[in-house]
Design a protein around this motif. Structure first.
Motif, short mmCIF file in Angstrom:
data_model
loop_
_atom_site.label_atom_id
_atom_site.label_comp_id
_atom_site.label_asym_id
_atom_site.label_seq_id
_atom_site.Cartn_x
_atom_site.Cartn_y
_atom_site.Cartn_z
N LEU A 1 0.83 -1.19 0.00
CA LEU A 1 0.00 0.00 0.00
C LEU A 1 0.87 1.25 0.00
CD1 LEU A 1 -2.46 -1.14 2.80
CD2 LEU A 1 -2.99 -1.00 0.37
N THR A 2 0.47 2.25 -0.78
CA THR A 2 1.16 3.54 -0.76
C THR A 2 0.13 4.65 -0.58
OG1 THR A 2 1.08 3.73 -3.17
CG2 THR A 2 3.10 2.82 -2.22
N ILE A 3 0.51 5.63 0.22
CA ILE A 3 -0.36 6.79 0.49
C ILE A 3 0.44 8.02 0.13
CG2 ILE A 3 -1.64 8.04 2.24
CD1 ILE A 3 -1.64 5.39 3.86
N GLU A 4 -0.14 8.87 -0.71
CA GLU A 4 0.55 10.09 -1.14
C GLU A 4 -0.40 11.28 -1.04
OE1 GLU A 4 1.53 11.53 -5.43
OE2 GLU A 4 3.14 10.18 -4.80
N ALA A 5 0.07 12.33 -0.39
CA ALA A 5 -0.69 13.58 -0.30
C ALA A 5 0.05 14.62 -1.11
CB ALA A 5 -0.83 14.03 1.15
N LYS A 6 -0.62 15.16 -2.13
CA LYS A 6 0.00 16.16 -3.00
C LYS A 6 -1.02 17.24 -3.27
CE LYS A 6 2.43 16.63 -7.36
NZ LYS A 6 2.81 15.97 -8.59
N GLU A 7 -0.66 18.49 -2.92
CA GLU A 7 -1.55 19.64 -3.04
C GLU A 7 -2.86 19.35 -2.31
OE1 GLU A 7 -1.78 20.75 -7.14
OE2 GLU A 7 0.38 21.04 -7.28
N HIS A 8 -3.98 19.27 -2.98
CA HIS A 8 -5.27 19.03 -2.32
C HIS A 8 -5.82 17.65 -2.64
CE1 HIS A 8 -5.45 23.10 -0.93
NE2 HIS A 8 -5.29 23.56 -2.16
N THR A 9 -4.94 16.69 -2.96
CA THR A 9 -5.39 15.36 -3.32
C THR A 9 -4.66 14.32 -2.49
OG1 THR A 9 -5.76 16.09 -5.60
CG2 THR A 9 -5.65 13.73 -5.23
N LEU A 10 -5.41 13.39 -1.93
CA LEU A 10 -4.87 12.24 -1.21
C LEU A 10 -5.09 11.03 -2.09
CD1 LEU A 10 -3.78 10.90 1.41
CD2 LEU A 10 -6.16 10.69 2.12
N THR A 11 -4.01 10.31 -2.41
CA THR A 11 -4.08 9.14 -3.27
C THR A 11 -3.65 7.92 -2.49
OG1 THR A 11 -3.55 10.51 -5.19
CG2 THR A 11 -3.31 8.14 -5.45
N GLY B 1 -13.28 -15.38 -3.42
CA GLY B 1 -14.25 -14.40 -2.95
C GLY B 1 -13.56 -13.17 -2.39
N ILE B 2 -12.27 -13.28 -2.10
CA ILE B 2 -11.51 -12.15 -1.57
C ILE B 2 -10.83 -11.47 -2.74
CG2 ILE B 2 -9.64 -11.42 -0.05
CD1 ILE B 2 -10.22 -13.91 1.64
N ALA B 3 -11.17 -10.22 -2.93
CA ALA B 3 -10.59 -9.47 -4.06
C ALA B 3 -9.12 -9.19 -3.78
CB ALA B 3 -11.34 -8.17 -4.26
N SER B 4 -8.32 -9.38 -4.78
CA SER B 4 -6.89 -9.07 -4.64
C SER B 4 -6.43 -8.20 -5.80
CB SER B 4 -6.08 -10.36 -4.57
OG SER B 4 -6.27 -11.13 -5.74
N ARG B 5 -7.37 -7.49 -6.38
CA ARG B 5 -7.02 -6.65 -7.52
C ARG B 5 -6.40 -5.33 -7.04
NH1 ARG B 5 -12.81 -6.69 -7.39
NH2 ARG B 5 -13.67 -4.63 -6.94
N ALA B 6 -5.64 -4.74 -7.92
CA ALA B 6 -5.02 -3.45 -7.62
C ALA B 6 -6.10 -2.37 -7.60
CB ALA B 6 -3.96 -3.13 -8.66
N PHE B 7 -5.84 -1.33 -6.84
CA PHE B 7 -6.79 -0.22 -6.77
C PHE B 7 -6.04 1.08 -6.60
CE2 PHE B 7 -6.10 -1.29 -2.34
CZ PHE B 7 -6.01 -0.06 -1.72
N GLU B 8 -6.74 2.15 -6.94
CA GLU B 8 -6.24 3.50 -6.69
C GLU B 8 -7.45 4.37 -6.37
OE1 GLU B 8 -2.73 5.34 -8.67
OE2 GLU B 8 -4.29 6.59 -9.55
N ARG B 9 -7.42 4.97 -5.19
CA ARG B 9 -8.55 5.78 -4.73
C ARG B 9 -8.05 7.19 -4.45
NH1 ARG B 9 -14.15 5.14 -3.91
NH2 ARG B 9 -13.90 2.99 -3.36
N HIS B 10 -8.79 8.19 -4.92
CA HIS B 10 -8.41 9.60 -4.75
C HIS B 10 -9.44 10.29 -3.86
CE1 HIS B 10 -5.44 9.39 -7.98
NE2 HIS B 10 -6.33 8.64 -8.62
N PHE B 11 -8.95 11.15 -2.97
CA PHE B 11 -9.80 11.98 -2.13
C PHE B 11 -9.36 13.42 -2.30
CE2 PHE B 11 -9.78 7.87 -0.06
CZ PHE B 11 -11.11 7.66 0.23
N GLN B 12 -10.31 14.31 -2.49
CA GLN B 12 -10.01 15.74 -2.57
C GLN B 12 -10.03 16.30 -1.15
OE1 GLN B 12 -9.22 17.51 -5.36
NE2 GLN B 12 -9.23 15.52 -6.36
N LEU B 13 -8.94 16.92 -0.75
CA LEU B 13 -8.83 17.49 0.59
C LEU B 13 -9.11 18.98 0.54
CD1 LEU B 13 -5.55 15.74 1.79
CD2 LEU B 13 -7.91 15.02 2.16
N VAL C 1 -2.49 15.27 6.35
CA VAL C 1 -2.44 13.88 6.78
C VAL C 1 -1.45 13.82 7.94
CG1 VAL C 1 -1.91 11.52 6.11
CG2 VAL C 1 -2.96 13.07 4.46
N VAL C 2 -1.90 13.29 9.08
CA VAL C 2 -1.02 13.24 10.25
C VAL C 2 -0.57 11.83 10.59
CG1 VAL C 2 -1.83 15.39 11.30
CG2 VAL C 2 -2.99 13.25 11.83
N GLY C 3 -1.17 10.82 9.99
CA GLY C 3 -0.73 9.46 10.28
C GLY C 3 -1.58 8.43 9.56
#
Length: 153
Positions: free
Chosen positions: A61-71, A89-101, A107-109
């Motif tokens: 897993l990778t978490i990246e905060a850049k400008e106003h976007t959390l990926t 039944g357990i998904a193991s596919r790759a994903f990428e989710r974006h959140f607008q901050l 992000v503190v932790g």
């Protein structure tokens, strides 16, 4: 009714274009549903995103905060073992989710426990934007008037 038309708001607001665009895009049906997540308010200026990432290790897993976007990106490592899977039944596919901050949200932790990825956020307003008390000064003409009125009586 799952879709709201926000276009009338565009012509009656000034300076809120970004917010309305975010609401409009969040309202679209094109948002991915995997992995599921919750957004919680944990304090007056604190938030937490909890995402179900069962089967993913911390290194995948990778978490990246850049400008106003959390990926948040997850990708399973190649499994070199030959297994005969009878039912998957357990998904193991790759994903990428974006959140607008919003502005001033940081992000503190992040932590991974029991198959849930928790990302803690806090809104830190600069001192210039915090509400402040304004002292009311009494003008000298008002003071003089009070002194004169006091002498006359």
């Amino acid at each position: 009714m799952r879709h709201f038309d926000l276009s009338p708001l565009y012509r009656s607001t000034v300076g809120f274009d970004r917010m309305l665009s975010l609401l409009d895009s969040a309202n679209s049906d094109q948002a991915p549903a995997y992995p599921p997540y919750n957004i919680e308010r944990t304090g007056e200026n604190a938030y937490r995103i909890s995402m179900a990432v069962a089967g993913f290790k911390e290194a995948e897993l990778t978490i990246e905060a850049k400008e106003h976007t959390l990926t948040i990106h997850g990708e399973k490592a190649e499994d070199n073992e030959e297994k005969e899977v009878l039912y998957r039944g357990i998904a193991s596919r790759a994903f990428e989710r974006h959140f607008q901050l919003a502005e001033h949200v940081k992000v503190v932790g992040a932590s991974l426990e029991h198959g849930l990825l928790h990302i803690d956020l806090v809104r830190e307003l600069p001192e210039a934007m915090k509400p402040r008390k304004i002292n009311i000064n009494v003008s000298s003409s008002t003071e003089e008037r009070k002194q004169i009125e006091g002498k006359v009586n």
